[in-house]
Design a protein around this motif. Sequence first.
Motif, PDB file in Angstrom:
ATOM      1  N   LYS A 163    -141.896 -34.778 -57.574  1.00  0.00           N
ATOM      2  CA  LYS A 163    -142.827 -34.318 -58.598  1.00  0.00           C
ATOM      3  C   LYS A 163    -144.084 -33.721 -57.975  1.00  0.00           C
ATOM      4  O   LYS A 163    -144.626 -32.726 -58.471  1.00  0.00           O
ATOM      5  CB  LYS A 163    -143.195 -35.479 -59.532  1.00  0.00           C
ATOM      6  N   ALA A 164    -144.549 -34.317 -56.873  1.00  0.00           N
ATOM      7  CA  ALA A 164    -145.740 -33.807 -56.201  1.00  0.00           C
ATOM      8  C   ALA A 164    -145.485 -32.403 -55.652  1.00  0.00           C
ATOM      9  O   ALA A 164    -146.354 -31.520 -55.739  1.00  0.00           O
ATOM     10  CB  ALA A 164    -146.149 -34.746 -55.074  1.00  0.00           C
ATOM     11  N   TRP A 169    -145.358 -25.943 -56.102  1.00  0.00           N
ATOM     12  CA  TRP A 169    -144.617 -24.706 -56.365  1.00  0.00           C
ATOM     13  C   TRP A 169    -145.138 -24.016 -57.623  1.00  0.00           C
ATOM     14  O   TRP A 169    -145.264 -22.779 -57.665  1.00  0.00           O
ATOM     15  CB  TRP A 169    -143.126 -25.001 -56.504  1.00  0.00           C
ATOM     16  N   SER A 170    -145.442 -24.788 -58.646  1.00  0.00           N
ATOM     17  CA  SER A 170    -145.989 -24.214 -59.876  1.00  0.00           C
ATOM     18  C   SER A 170    -147.346 -23.574 -59.627  1.00  0.00           C
ATOM     19  O   SER A 170    -147.637 -22.467 -60.121  1.00  0.00           O
ATOM     20  CB  SER A 170    -146.103 -25.302 -60.944  1.00  0.00           C
ATOM     21  N   GLN A 174    -148.698 -19.541 -59.930  1.00  0.00           N
ATOM     22  CA  GLN A 174    -149.908 -19.130 -60.639  1.00  0.00           C
ATOM     23  C   GLN A 174    -150.805 -18.278 -59.746  1.00  0.00           C
ATOM     24  O   GLN A 174    -151.343 -17.256 -60.176  1.00  0.00           O
ATOM     25  CB  GLN A 174    -150.672 -20.358 -61.119  1.00  0.00           C
ATOM     26  N   LEU A 175    -150.946 -18.707 -58.502  1.00  0.00           N
ATOM     27  CA  LEU A 175    -151.786 -17.965 -57.574  1.00  0.00           C
ATOM     28  C   LEU A 175    -151.226 -16.573 -57.302  1.00  0.00           C
ATOM     29  O   LEU A 175    -151.978 -15.595 -57.176  1.00  0.00           O
ATOM     30  CB  LEU A 175    -151.946 -18.742 -56.262  1.00  0.00           C
ATOM     31  N   LYS A 176    -149.903 -16.463 -57.213  1.00  0.00           N
ATOM     32  CA  LYS A 176    -149.301 -15.152 -56.991  1.00  0.00           C
ATOM     33  C   LYS A 176    -149.601 -14.217 -58.154  1.00  0.00           C
ATOM     34  O   LYS A 176    -149.929 -13.035 -57.959  1.00  0.00           O
ATOM     35  CB  LYS A 176    -147.797 -15.283 -56.797  1.00  0.00           C
ATOM     36  N   LYS A 209    -143.194 -14.194 -50.787  1.00  0.00           N
ATOM     37  CA  LYS A 209    -144.578 -13.897 -50.404  1.00  0.00           C
ATOM     38  C   LYS A 209    -145.601 -14.746 -51.173  1.00  0.00           C
ATOM     39  O   LYS A 209    -146.692 -14.292 -51.502  1.00  0.00           O
ATOM     40  CB  LYS A 209    -144.884 -12.408 -50.604  1.00  0.00           C
ATOM     41  N   LEU A 210    -145.237 -15.998 -51.445  1.00  0.00           N
ATOM     42  CA  LEU A 210    -146.173 -16.897 -52.111  1.00  0.00           C
ATOM     43  C   LEU A 210    -147.240 -17.413 -51.159  1.00  0.00           C
ATOM     44  O   LEU A 210    -148.358 -17.725 -51.581  1.00  0.00           O
ATOM     45  CB  LEU A 210    -145.420 -18.092 -52.708  1.00  0.00           C
TER      46      LEU A 210
END
Length: 600
Positions: A163-164, A169-170, A174-176, A209-210
């Motif tokens: 979960k952490a 990853w989520s 968002q940042l991408k 490319k994250l």
Amino acid sequence: MFYRSAAVTRTYRLLCSHDSRHLARRVSTAANAVSDGTSAASDGTSTPLDGASAIEKAVTRSGKRRHLIFNNRNGPSLQHFLAQPQREPGAAANAAEPDEVPYMAVSDWGQGRKYYVEVYGCQMNVSDTEILMAVLNKAGYLRTMDAADADVVFLMTCAIREKAEDRIWSRLAQLKAQRTKTRPERAPMVGVLGCMAERLKERLLEADKLVDVVCGPDAYRSLPRLLSLRAMSADGVANVMLSADETYADITPVRLDANRISVHLSVMRGCNNMCSFCIVPFTRGTERSRDIDSIVEEVRVLSQQGIREVTLLGQNVNSYRDTSQSGAFETQGYGADLSRGFSTIYRRKEGGRRFAELLHRVAQVDPEMRVRFTSPHPKDFPDELLYVIRDNPNVCRNIHLPLQSGSTSCLERMRRGYSREAFLDLVLHIRKVIPDVTFSTDVIAGFCGETEAEHADTVGVMREVGFDMAFMFAYSMRERTHAHRKFQDDVPADAKARRLQEIIDTFHVTARKRNQRFVGTQGLVLYEGLTKRHARPFGSDDHGHKVFLNGSVLADLKPGDYVRVFIDSATSASLSATAIKKTTLSAYYQQFPQPEFGVA
């Protein structure tokens, strides 16, 4: 300036021995290129190339995107290829000096640029972030509290449960989106740090490319260099090498919150226990301890800065073992025994200063500074450590005692090194030595192969011990662990959820009952200020409880003050009290030297 070291030759031979002759030739060619600072292009020409690129770009490729990855499996580190400058005799090391590379000024790119940090996971990640900030600040970076204003966004990550990692990853997605839609003209770099960085380095760099930079827990000194390398190319870069001796003892952390009255101080890193469910030894390496001189000196400085509470921090903090030459503390050698009935799966080393001596020395620095420690292992509670806790009023009477399971057979599969009976005997022994002690714990529901009878044993131990605080989770399989290699994650999700809820319900029933024994008694609370959500005055007591406060005395208090209180009510998670009088820790325990109740 450069030379081809014996390490390169050894790596070449090792690669050849594994039928990787083509790859070995590329590493050898790269090592030769370092010596003259050039790279052989596909058309036969030579172009200037920094040493790191010469070595790692020749080795690591991923589709169209090539990556630089330094780790413990891909051969020698960059330092093997660099001539090391000689330090002047008597010259002190710069506390937060980033790694320097002769052919690249790492501070050029960082000068004046801004970074933003998000911290996930345990207190060790908070401590690591404060070390990281010291390194970045030294390299010319500036911290910003607004991610939209940052040139680099860092995520300090946790890998202890799935979960952490899902949260990270989520957040990366968002940042991408923000980088491509809201700031395409000045998209920030994204760096992933900490345990998830070490565990998933290749996936992070390859994931659409994250991520630009990946840096493991033992490589924070190299981060300015990694950022500069990334700024010079379109390739992702990573350093996830684990160290046998890195403790960051010479770095003075930059506190995330300069107004805090309590801090966590890292005294050791890594873990040797190799519990079958745990990823920590694989993401943070083996145990190594800071020297006692540096720890005591840092505590002394913190005291002078007005810090009122320090928590000694380590993955297995009470297995601390310092073998350094001390200028002030002679090795006394006490506190080296294991708890009765406990064992290890590794061969323990003899000698050195143990945690009992460290805790005693830290407690002597300032009698008005409270001292806590986390996270310990039940195997490392010799009598000498219990006596230090009992005999020093400023050492808090709350002990974290991770249970994990109350079933002997399940504990064997977990490789915990103790039985149900040994754990219960330890609890009774500690309560005999320290009558007013409270316990917190960790519990896992639904470990591999756990039966209903084994689960019932866990619930039974929780009722019998009556923990005052608990961290309770459903089991999450982690790759690379012993459990991942040997067992099946065969307890259904619905069974895990049900068992976890039974454990949680049992905890709240017993904790609420135990906390009632404080009602109607006096206590000492360290005032911390107002809660963020409801602006409610609160503090903490010696037993680890959050205490909500009321009373006219509050008008005269500031964070860091001690106050004598009368406990009015209790829940399973907190106490409520009336503030009676501002006091000091020493004065309170002179007036109330003994606990007002015995073993419950």
